[in-house]
Design a protein around this motif. Structure first.
Motif, PDB file in Angstrom:
ATOM      1  N   PHE A 109      16.550 -43.179  20.537  1.00  0.00           N
ATOM      2  CA  PHE A 109      17.476 -44.295  20.384  1.00  0.00           C
ATOM      3  C   PHE A 109      18.866 -43.760  20.051  1.00  0.00           C
ATOM      4  O   PHE A 109      19.006 -42.795  19.292  1.00  0.00           O
ATOM      5  N   ILE A 110      19.884 -44.363  20.640  1.00  0.00           N
ATOM      6  CA  ILE A 110      21.258 -43.945  20.378  1.00  0.00           C
ATOM      7  C   ILE A 110      21.749 -44.678  19.125  1.00  0.00           C
ATOM      8  O   ILE A 110      21.981 -45.892  19.152  1.00  0.00           O
ATOM      9  N   GLU A 111      21.872 -43.938  18.032  1.00  0.00           N
ATOM     10  CA  GLU A 111      22.227 -44.530  16.750  1.00  0.00           C
ATOM     11  C   GLU A 111      23.742 -44.753  16.628  1.00  0.00           C
ATOM     12  O   GLU A 111      24.537 -44.098  17.293  1.00  0.00           O
ATOM     13  N   ASP A 112      24.087 -45.684  15.737  1.00  0.00           N
ATOM     14  CA  ASP A 112      25.485 -45.974  15.416  1.00  0.00           C
ATOM     15  C   ASP A 112      26.293 -46.293  16.672  1.00  0.00           C
ATOM     16  O   ASP A 112      27.412 -45.803  16.869  1.00  0.00           O
ATOM     17  N   ALA A 113      25.712 -47.119  17.533  1.00  0.00           N
ATOM     18  CA  ALA A 113      26.365 -47.488  18.792  1.00  0.00           C
ATOM     19  C   ALA A 113      26.140 -48.966  19.069  1.00  0.00           C
ATOM     20  O   ALA A 113      25.184 -49.569  18.570  1.00  0.00           O
ATOM     21  N   ILE A 114      27.023 -49.548  19.860  1.00  0.00           N
ATOM     22  CA  ILE A 114      26.905 -50.948  20.257  1.00  0.00           C
ATOM     23  C   ILE A 114      26.959 -51.045  21.777  1.00  0.00           C
ATOM     24  O   ILE A 114      27.511 -50.185  22.459  1.00  0.00           O
ATOM     25  N   CYS A 115      26.370 -52.121  22.284  1.00  0.00           N
ATOM     26  CA  CYS A 115      26.376 -52.366  23.730  1.00  0.00           C
ATOM     27  C   CYS A 115      27.207 -53.624  23.996  1.00  0.00           C
ATOM     28  O   CYS A 115      26.834 -54.720  23.561  1.00  0.00           O
ATOM     29  N   PRO A 116      28.359 -53.497  24.668  1.00  0.00           N
ATOM     30  CA  PRO A 116      29.231 -54.664  24.911  1.00  0.00           C
ATOM     31  C   PRO A 116      28.713 -55.532  26.054  1.00  0.00           C
ATOM     32  O   PRO A 116      28.968 -55.260  27.218  1.00  0.00           O
ATOM     33  N   GLU A 117      27.966 -56.572  25.727  1.00  0.00           N
ATOM     34  CA  GLU A 117      27.387 -57.441  26.755  1.00  0.00           C
ATOM     35  C   GLU A 117      28.469 -58.101  27.614  1.00  0.00           C
ATOM     36  O   GLU A 117      28.407 -58.083  28.840  1.00  0.00           O
ATOM     37  N   HIS A 118      29.444 -58.707  26.972  1.00  0.00           N
ATOM     38  CA  HIS A 118      30.523 -59.388  27.700  1.00  0.00           C
ATOM     39  C   HIS A 118      31.856 -59.052  27.034  1.00  0.00           C
ATOM     40  O   HIS A 118      32.404 -59.875  26.277  1.00  0.00           O
ATOM     41  N   PRO A 119      32.386 -57.867  27.291  1.00  0.00           N
ATOM     42  CA  PRO A 119      33.618 -57.466  26.593  1.00  0.00           C
ATOM     43  C   PRO A 119      34.813 -58.308  27.006  1.00  0.00           C
ATOM     44  O   PRO A 119      35.098 -58.480  28.186  1.00  0.00           O
TER      45      PRO A 119
END
Length: 367
Positions: A109-119
């Motif tokens: 798992f990529i820690e300390d990261a976010i995935c921008p669903e709809h930037p």
């Protein structure tokens, strides 16, 4: 794909780690293709996925692609989080097939990261574009021809057009008579569909490693700084054209409306998005785009939009057998949005080319 439940995932886990090492396993994310689960083991987290065998017929080839590309990229990685890390089975394999024929794989798992669903923020759009540009940069000298085609002819627009004409001829659901305007729209642009392949045949468009699903939600940003961190979902990594990766990102992210917006008056190309994304993608590429690729960036955006529209119309004619639909004319509505977006790109084509030219930057400039 058949529904993958938690009990199947729990059984699959035993092929990657001892049962007593697992603290928990829960469904994760909102992807529509693979079955995805979050696994907790002590303080570490992992992603467990069931590969969709209906979409990806050969999991061995798929995982060979992923392993080759990630191994190559890791040699240049500064931050270990910037490249997906496969967790092998105890036998050293990168996937395994269960008793039901479902192929499973695990990633750290990529820690300390976010995935921008709809930037919405310009900075996040820029960072997503930068990530896909850096993907091109880091693989600029990888021999793309050694990769398998996990989905044959995925961005072969001339073939997609032939598929549409074949669907019109077969007309199994008696729908062709009601969509003559739509069919005429795509027929009128027939001479355009070979543009990219013709450029490739002429040596003007190099074959590259392409991601082929360049939505912003396939990028991880650093949770604190929102800086581009990692490109994920590498299942469709194949040989292709950089301008197709660029173009599909514009097709999806540069539309001012949803992909299935019934009111096409709301559908336009967001030129501000196009400008920001172009700048980020070009800078991310680090000077490794050829001059001819700059010339074809706008063509790539238009091509991917027309191709997607043809695919929606083809599926509508064939009875909605590929794309999931919520109502009988869903694919036709989707087709209309792509037609409107492509037409708006045609109206703004000179501006699109001017923007691409403004950010033109190659290795010759770097030297």
């Amino acid at each position: 794909m058949q529904n993958i439940d938690l009990s199947q995932a729990t059984r699959a886990l035993t092929h990657f780690m001892p049962e007593n090492a697992v603290n928990g396993c829960v469904p994760h994310g909102n992807g529509h293709i693979n079955g995805t689960f979050m696994v907790m083991s002590g303080k570490k987290r992992y992603i467990l996925q069931a590969i969709n065998g209906e979409v990806f017929k050969d999991p061995q080839q798929l995982m060979e692609n992923v392993e080759r590309v990630t191994t190559f990229m890791r040699k240049r990685a500064v931050d270990p989080r910037s490249v997906l890390k496969i967790l092998p089975t105890p036998e050293g394999k990168n996937y395994f097939v269960d008793e039901n024929g479902v192929a499973w794989r695990m990633y750290k798992f990529i820690e300390d990261a976010i995935c921008p669903e709809h930037p919405d923020a310009a900075t996040d759009i820029y960072q997503c574009a930068l990530a896909f540009g850096m993907f091109q940069r880091d693989l600029h000298d990888f021999p793309a021809e050694v990769l398998h085609e996990t989905i044959p002819d995925f961005h072969n627009t001339p073939k997609r057009y032939r598929d549409l004409l074949e669907a019109v001829g077969k007309d199994p659901c008696d729908r062709a008579a009601s969509v003559q305007k739509e069919i005429a729209f795509f027929r009128a642009r027939e001479s355009f569909y070979d543009t990219l392949f013709a450029a490739h045949r002429d040596g003007k468009l190099p074959l590259r490693v392409t991601h082929n699903d360049t939505k912003c939600n396939n990028v991880m940003l650093d949770a604190q700084t929102h800086a581009a961190l990692c490109v994920i979902d590498l299942d469709t990594v194949m040989p292709g054209f950089s301008v197709c990766d660029f173009g599909d990102a514009i097709r999806f992210g540069g539309n001012t409306a949803a992909e299935d917006e019934p009111d096409v008056s709301k559908v336009h190309l967001d030129l501000n998005f196009y400008d920001i994304y172009t700048r980020g993608f070009v800078i991310g590429c680090g000077g490794y785009l050829e001059p001819s690729e700059f010339d074809l960036l706008a063509a790539g955006a238009k091509m991917m939009t027309l191709e997607c529209g043809m695919r929606f119309l083809t599926d509508y004619l064939m009875g909605d057998v590929y794309f999931k639909t919520a109502y009988p004319t869903h694919n036709l509505v989707r087709c209309h949005t792509q037609m409107q977006l492509a037409a708006d790109m045609e109206r703004n084509y000179a501006k699109m080319q001017e923007i691409a030219g403004r950010y033109r930057y190659t290795q010759e400039d770097a030297e």
